[in-house]
Design a protein around this motif. Structure first.
Motif, PDB file in Angstrom:
ATOM      1  N   MET A   1       0.820  -1.207   0.000  1.00 12.98           N
ATOM      2  CA  MET A   1       0.000   0.000   0.000  1.00 12.98           C
ATOM      3  C   MET A   1       0.857   1.261   0.000  1.00 12.98           C
ATOM      4  SD  MET A   1      -3.138  -0.978  -0.125  1.00 12.98           S
ATOM      5  CE  MET A   1      -4.091   0.393   0.486  1.00 12.98           C
ATOM      6  N   LEU A   2       1.929   1.263   0.813  1.00 13.85           N
ATOM      7  CA  LEU A   2       2.805   2.429   0.865  1.00 13.85           C
ATOM      8  C   LEU A   2       3.519   2.641  -0.465  1.00 13.85           C
ATOM      9  CD1 LEU A   2       4.376   2.100   4.435  1.00 13.85           C
ATOM     10  CD2 LEU A   2       2.656   3.750   3.660  1.00 13.85           C
ATOM     11  N   ALA A   3       3.932   1.549  -1.093  1.00  8.87           N
ATOM     12  CA  ALA A   3       4.599   1.656  -2.391  1.00  8.87           C
ATOM     13  C   ALA A   3       3.651   2.237  -3.435  1.00  8.87           C
ATOM     14  CB  ALA A   3       5.098   0.278  -2.834  1.00  8.87           C
ATOM     15  N   ALA A   4       2.394   1.809  -3.410  1.00  7.28           N
ATOM     16  CA  ALA A   4       1.400   2.331  -4.344  1.00  7.28           C
ATOM     17  C   ALA A   4       1.191   3.823  -4.120  1.00  7.28           C
ATOM     18  CB  ALA A   4       0.085   1.577  -4.182  1.00  7.28           C
ATOM     19  N   ALA A   5       1.147   4.242  -2.849  1.00 10.60           N
ATOM     20  CA  ALA A   5       0.980   5.659  -2.526  1.00 10.60           C
ATOM     21  C   ALA A   5       2.177   6.473  -3.012  1.00 10.60           C
ATOM     22  CB  ALA A   5       0.794   5.833  -1.021  1.00 10.60           C
ATOM     23  N   ALA A   6       3.383   5.929  -2.823  1.00 11.87           N
ATOM     24  CA  ALA A   6       4.590   6.621  -3.269  1.00 11.87           C
ATOM     25  C   ALA A   6       4.610   6.774  -4.792  1.00 11.87           C
ATOM     26  CB  ALA A   6       5.828   5.869  -2.794  1.00 11.87           C
ATOM     27  N   ASP A  52       9.837  17.997  -9.402  1.00 14.91           N
ATOM     28  CA  ASP A  52      10.740  16.919  -9.818  1.00 14.91           C
ATOM     29  C   ASP A  52      11.428  16.277  -8.615  1.00 14.91           C
ATOM     30  OD1 ASP A  52      10.116  17.173 -12.439  1.00 14.91           O
ATOM     31  OD2 ASP A  52      11.989  18.121 -13.065  1.00 14.91           O
ATOM     32  N   ILE A  53      11.783  17.105  -7.626  1.00 16.14           N
ATOM     33  CA  ILE A  53      12.433  16.549  -6.441  1.00 16.14           C
ATOM     34  C   ILE A  53      11.486  15.614  -5.690  1.00 16.14           C
ATOM     35  CG2 ILE A  53      13.356  17.121  -4.160  1.00 16.14           C
ATOM     36  CD1 ILE A  53      14.531  19.670  -5.428  1.00 16.14           C
ATOM     37  N   VAL A  54      10.241  16.053  -5.507  1.00 11.73           N
ATOM     38  CA  VAL A  54       9.252  15.211  -4.832  1.00 11.73           C
ATOM     39  C   VAL A  54       9.015  13.929  -5.620  1.00 11.73           C
ATOM     40  CG1 VAL A  54       6.820  15.030  -4.144  1.00 11.73           C
ATOM     41  CG2 VAL A  54       8.110  17.118  -3.651  1.00 11.73           C
ATOM     42  N   ALA A  55       8.906  14.065  -6.956  1.00  9.83           N
ATOM     43  CA  ALA A  55       8.696  12.882  -7.799  1.00  9.83           C
ATOM     44  C   ALA A  55       9.860  11.914  -7.672  1.00  9.83           C
ATOM     45  CB  ALA A  55       8.522  13.306  -9.259  1.00  9.83           C
ATOM     46  N   ALA A  58       9.914  10.262  -4.153  1.00  8.98           N
ATOM     47  CA  ALA A  58       8.810   9.297  -4.056  1.00  8.98           C
ATOM     48  C   ALA A  58       9.119   8.035  -4.859  1.00  8.98           C
ATOM     49  CB  ALA A  58       7.512   9.925  -4.546  1.00  8.98           C
ATOM     50  N   ALA A  59       9.733   8.200  -6.031  1.00  7.63           N
ATOM     51  CA  ALA A  59      10.088   7.042  -6.856  1.00  7.63           C
ATOM     52  C   ALA A  59      11.137   6.178  -6.163  1.00  7.63           C
ATOM     53  CB  ALA A  59      10.602   7.498  -8.220  1.00  7.63           C
ATOM     54  N   VAL A  60      12.122   6.814  -5.540  1.00 12.12           N
ATOM     55  CA  VAL A  60      13.141   6.060  -4.796  1.00 12.12           C
ATOM     56  C   VAL A  60      12.489   5.319  -3.631  1.00 12.12           C
ATOM     57  CG1 VAL A  60      15.179   6.252  -3.318  1.00 12.12           C
ATOM     58  CG2 VAL A  60      15.052   7.573  -5.439  1.00 12.12           C
ATOM     59  N   GLY A  61      11.574   6.007  -2.933  1.00 12.08           N
ATOM     60  CA  GLY A  61      10.869   5.369  -1.823  1.00 12.08           C
ATOM     61  C   GLY A  61      10.060   4.172  -2.275  1.00 12.08           C
ATOM     62  N   ALA A  62       9.362   4.326  -3.403  1.00 10.41           N
ATOM     63  CA  ALA A  62       8.578   3.214  -3.943  1.00 10.41           C
ATOM     64  C   ALA A  62       9.478   2.053  -4.327  1.00 10.41           C
ATOM     65  CB  ALA A  62       7.782   3.688  -5.163  1.00 10.41           C
ATOM     66  N   VAL A  85      16.695   4.172  -9.871  1.00 10.21           N
ATOM     67  CA  VAL A  85      17.654   4.963 -10.654  1.00 10.21           C
ATOM     68  C   VAL A  85      16.953   6.184 -11.257  1.00 10.21           C
ATOM     69  CG1 VAL A  85      19.212   4.957 -12.633  1.00 10.21           C
ATOM     70  CG2 VAL A  85      19.072   2.937 -11.154  1.00 10.21           C
ATOM     71  N   PHE A  86      15.741   5.965 -11.769  1.00 13.41           N
ATOM     72  CA  PHE A  86      14.959   7.080 -12.307  1.00 13.41           C
ATOM     73  C   PHE A  86      14.744   8.156 -11.251  1.00 13.41           C
ATOM     74  CE2 PHE A  86      10.564   8.713 -12.104  1.00 13.41           C
ATOM     75  CZ  PHE A  86      10.623   9.648 -13.142  1.00 13.41           C
ATOM     76  N   GLY A  87      14.356   7.741 -10.045  1.00  9.54           N
ATOM     77  CA  GLY A  87      14.115   8.707  -8.985  1.00  9.54           C
ATOM     78  C   GLY A  87      15.364   9.485  -8.625  1.00  9.54           C
ATOM     79  N   THR A  88      16.482   8.787  -8.497  1.00 11.71           N
ATOM     80  CA  THR A  88      17.743   9.448  -8.149  1.00 11.71           C
ATOM     81  C   THR A  88      18.164  10.439  -9.223  1.00 11.71           C
ATOM     82  OG1 THR A  88      18.443   7.457  -6.951  1.00 11.71           O
ATOM     83  CG2 THR A  88      20.150   9.050  -7.540  1.00 11.71           C
ATOM     84  N   ALA A  89      18.061  10.028 -10.490  1.00 12.42           N
ATOM     85  CA  ALA A  89      18.447  10.901 -11.596  1.00 12.42           C
ATOM     86  C   ALA A  89      17.514  12.107 -11.707  1.00 12.42           C
ATOM     87  CB  ALA A  89      18.446  10.119 -12.910  1.00 12.42           C
TER      88      ALA A  89
END
Length: 205
Positions: A1-6, A52-55, A58-62, A85-89
């Motif tokens: 559920m948390l991953a889906a929210a992220a 972009d930073i939030v995105a 959130a992607a790294v968290g997911a 990797v997408f989130g970090t970049a």
């Protein structure tokens, strides 16, 4: 559920460029790069940078949350790692705007887009071959195809002489990427819910 929210947060935040339709910056939406919205001389440029930073965060968290539940299959694992990797970049991309460090920005942008393509491709493959995230076989694959078409249009526009509406192509590309992240969020939520549903025990006669 948390991953889906992220993932949902990542998808919404990655579409921060839509704010330009609410408070116009004067950029040509049909021909300008979205990265130009983050230049220091653009009104409300912080909205796009923070988006972009939030995105990215959130992607790294997911990615970490999904990796923690041990995704089944190499395709799923590849998708989850590439998402990180997408989130970090994406975070690095926002911290190095086009007008400040152009070489770094070009590199981080390329890595972000490529890694998200890997994520989309691996998730789609996993949906078909490893039976993960069933929605990615239909809506996810359709959205991925739209991203691929828009990316081809954008790359062609950037290399050919003439007016090929590069900015419009990129906005369709990034918009479809945001939608894909939202679809992936639904797929993750649905799969988690299905996994937690208790199995029915057949009655003995």
């Amino acid at each position: 559920m948390l991953a889906a929210a992220a993932l949902a947060i990542a998808g919404v935040a990655y579409s921060s460029w839509i704010f330009d339709f609410i408070v116009p910056t004067g950029q040509d939406r049909f021909r300008s790069f979205l990265s130009e919205l983050e230049a220091d001389d653009v009104p409300w440029h912080q909205v796009y940078s923070y988006g972009d930073i939030v995105a990215g965060v959130a992607a790294v968290g997911a990615s970490l949350l999904l990796f923690g539940v041990r995704p089944a299959g190499r395709g799923a694992t590849t998708a989850v790692v590439a998402l990180g990797v997408f989130g970090t970049a994406t975070v690095a991309d926002a911290l190095a705007p086009m007008g400040t460090v152009p070489i770094v920005h070009a590199a981080t942008s390329a890595i972000a887009v490529f890694s998200l393509f890997v994520t989309m491709g691996a998730a789609t493959w996993s949906a078909f071959r490893e039976d993960n995230w069933p929605i990615m076989r239909t809506l996810g694959a359709t959205t991925f195809a739209l991203v691929a078409i828009a990316t081809g249009w954008m790359l062609g526009s950037d290399r050919l002489q003439g007016d090929y509406l590069l900015g419009l192509a990129q906005r369709i590309q990034v918009g479809a990427m945001s939608v894909w992240l939202l679809v992936f969020s639904v797929g993750t939520w649905s799969s988690t819910r299905h996994a937690r549903r208790p199995k029915r025990v057949p009655r003995r006669r």
